[in-house]
Design a protein around this motif. Structure first.
Motif, PDB file in Angstrom:
ATOM      1  N   ALA A  21       0.825  -1.211   0.000  1.00 47.91           N
ATOM      2  CA  ALA A  21       0.000   0.000   0.000  1.00 47.91           C
ATOM      3  C   ALA A  21       0.859   1.262   0.000  1.00 47.91           C
ATOM      4  O   ALA A  21       0.444   2.301  -0.518  1.00 47.91           O
ATOM      5  CB  ALA A  21      -0.947  -0.004   1.204  1.00 47.91           C
ATOM      6  N   ALA A  22       2.072   1.161   0.546  1.00 49.36           N
ATOM      7  CA  ALA A  22       3.001   2.304   0.579  1.00 49.36           C
ATOM      8  C   ALA A  22       3.823   2.397  -0.706  1.00 49.36           C
ATOM      9  O   ALA A  22       4.701   3.256  -0.812  1.00 49.36           O
ATOM     10  CB  ALA A  22       3.923   2.188   1.785  1.00 49.36           C
ATOM     11  N   GLY A  23       3.556   1.515  -1.670  1.00 48.79           N
ATOM     12  CA  GLY A  23       4.246   1.577  -2.953  1.00 48.79           C
ATOM     13  C   GLY A  23       5.552   0.815  -3.018  1.00 48.79           C
ATOM     14  O   GLY A  23       6.302   0.946  -3.984  1.00 48.79           O
ATOM     15  N   ARG A  24       5.843   0.013  -1.988  1.00 56.12           N
ATOM     16  CA  ARG A  24       7.067  -0.787  -2.006  1.00 56.12           C
ATOM     17  C   ARG A  24       6.740  -2.212  -2.477  1.00 56.12           C
ATOM     18  O   ARG A  24       5.581  -2.591  -2.560  1.00 56.12           O
ATOM     19  CB  ARG A  24       7.725  -0.771  -0.625  1.00 56.12           C
ATOM     20  CG  ARG A  24       8.330   0.607  -0.287  1.00 56.12           C
ATOM     21  CD  ARG A  24       9.041   0.626   1.046  1.00 56.12           C
ATOM     22  NE  ARG A  24       8.145   0.680   2.175  1.00 56.12           N
ATOM     23  CZ  ARG A  24       7.627   1.803   2.683  1.00 56.12           C
ATOM     24  NH1 ARG A  24       7.908   2.980   2.134  1.00 56.12           N
ATOM     25  NH2 ARG A  24       6.829   1.762   3.729  1.00 56.12           N
ATOM     26  N   ASP A  25       7.769  -2.989  -2.764  1.00 55.83           N
ATOM     27  CA  ASP A  25       7.615  -4.351  -3.282  1.00 55.83           C
ATOM     28  C   ASP A  25       8.187  -5.343  -2.269  1.00 55.83           C
ATOM     29  O   ASP A  25       9.342  -5.771  -2.399  1.00 55.83           O
ATOM     30  CB  ASP A  25       8.341  -4.462  -4.633  1.00 55.83           C
ATOM     31  CG  ASP A  25       8.155  -5.810  -5.284  1.00 55.83           C
ATOM     32  OD1 ASP A  25       7.136  -6.485  -5.014  1.00 55.83           O
ATOM     33  OD2 ASP A  25       9.039  -6.200  -6.074  1.00 55.83           O
ATOM     34  N   PRO A  26       7.404  -5.723  -1.253  1.00 56.58           N
ATOM     35  CA  PRO A  26       7.924  -6.582  -0.192  1.00 56.58           C
ATOM     36  C   PRO A  26       8.062  -8.045  -0.615  1.00 56.58           C
ATOM     37  O   PRO A  26       7.274  -8.550  -1.411  1.00 56.58           O
ATOM     38  CB  PRO A  26       6.869  -6.444   0.903  1.00 56.58           C
ATOM     39  CG  PRO A  26       5.602  -6.205   0.152  1.00 56.58           C
ATOM     40  CD  PRO A  26       6.004  -5.372  -1.039  1.00 56.58           C
ATOM     41  N   LYS A  27       9.083  -8.704  -0.055  1.00 57.35           N
ATOM     42  CA  LYS A  27       9.308 -10.129  -0.268  1.00 57.35           C
ATOM     43  C   LYS A  27       9.484 -10.788   1.098  1.00 57.35           C
ATOM     44  O   LYS A  27      10.248 -10.300   1.931  1.00 57.35           O
ATOM     45  CB  LYS A  27      10.574 -10.374  -1.091  1.00 57.35           C
ATOM     46  CG  LYS A  27      10.615  -9.712  -2.448  1.00 57.35           C
ATOM     47  CD  LYS A  27       9.943 -10.549  -3.498  1.00 57.35           C
ATOM     48  CE  LYS A  27      10.121 -10.003  -4.894  1.00 57.35           C
ATOM     49  NZ  LYS A  27       9.406  -8.820  -5.245  1.00 57.35           N
ATOM     50  N   ASP A  28       8.796 -11.904   1.301  1.00 57.43           N
ATOM     51  CA  ASP A  28       8.932 -12.694   2.520  1.00 57.43           C
ATOM     52  C   ASP A  28      10.249 -13.470   2.418  1.00 57.43           C
ATOM     53  O   ASP A  28      10.397 -14.321   1.548  1.00 57.43           O
ATOM     54  CB  ASP A  28       7.747 -13.640   2.642  1.00 57.43           C
ATOM     55  CG  ASP A  28       7.766 -14.476   3.916  1.00 57.43           C
ATOM     56  OD1 ASP A  28       8.823 -14.588   4.560  1.00 57.43           O
ATOM     57  OD2 ASP A  28       6.699 -15.034   4.252  1.00 57.43           O
ATOM     58  N   VAL A  29      11.206 -13.160   3.284  1.00 56.33           N
ATOM     59  CA  VAL A  29      12.523 -13.802   3.236  1.00 56.33           C
ATOM     60  C   VAL A  29      12.814 -14.591   4.514  1.00 56.33           C
ATOM     61  O   VAL A  29      13.973 -14.852   4.840  1.00 56.33           O
ATOM     62  CB  VAL A  29      13.649 -12.763   2.954  1.00 56.33           C
ATOM     63  CG1 VAL A  29      13.492 -12.158   1.567  1.00 56.33           C
ATOM     64  CG2 VAL A  29      13.691 -11.678   4.026  1.00 56.33           C
TER      65      VAL A  29
END
Length: 131
Positions: A21-29
């Motif tokens: 929602a904040a425009g970032r591209d999160p990845k579960d690591v």
């Protein structure tokens, strides 16, 4: 009743949605061996999950997480997700700590050695059970 893994997973999924929602591209690591749970450039995010309030609670950090926070004070974030057991998720809260605030919290804490042995399935199955 929700277990620790379910609580942690719900917290990570909640944080990832906030990051998107904040425009970032999160990845579960979480399974990659890194000292944090989510990579969301430029952030490295360690998630601490609580089913109830985290107010006045201890926030356990592994030595390698402390070292990563010290080495990357502006990129390393601690997201504290609490009240995950609240009805319909309405009370879920997320507090973010990084930079000087997180550094100060780390510096005022006393390191403690903790052992985390894995309770293997066979050991669990063979352990005495009290009824």
């Amino acid at each position: 009743m929700v277990g620790n893994k379910e609580t942690e997973h719900a917290a990570v999924m909640h944080v990832m949605a906030l990051e998107r929602a904040a425009g970032r591209d999160p990845k579960d690591v979480r399974t990659s061996g890194l000292p944090y749970d989510i990579e969301s450039p430029p952030r490295m995010i360690e998630v601490k999950a609580f089913s109830r309030t985290a107010r006045s609670e201890a926030l356990p950090l592994e030595h390698r997480q402390v070292e990563a926070a010290r080495a990357n004070p502006e990129q390393y974030y601690l997201y504290v997700v609490d009240n995950l057991a609240g009805a319909d998720g309405a009370e879920v809260g997320v507090r973010t700590l990084h930079g000087e605030t997180l550094s100060a919290m780390i510096e005022r804490s006393q390191p403690q050695m903790t052992y985390w042995p894995t309770f293997r399935a066979a050991e669990y199955d063979q352990a005495d059970r009290l009824l």
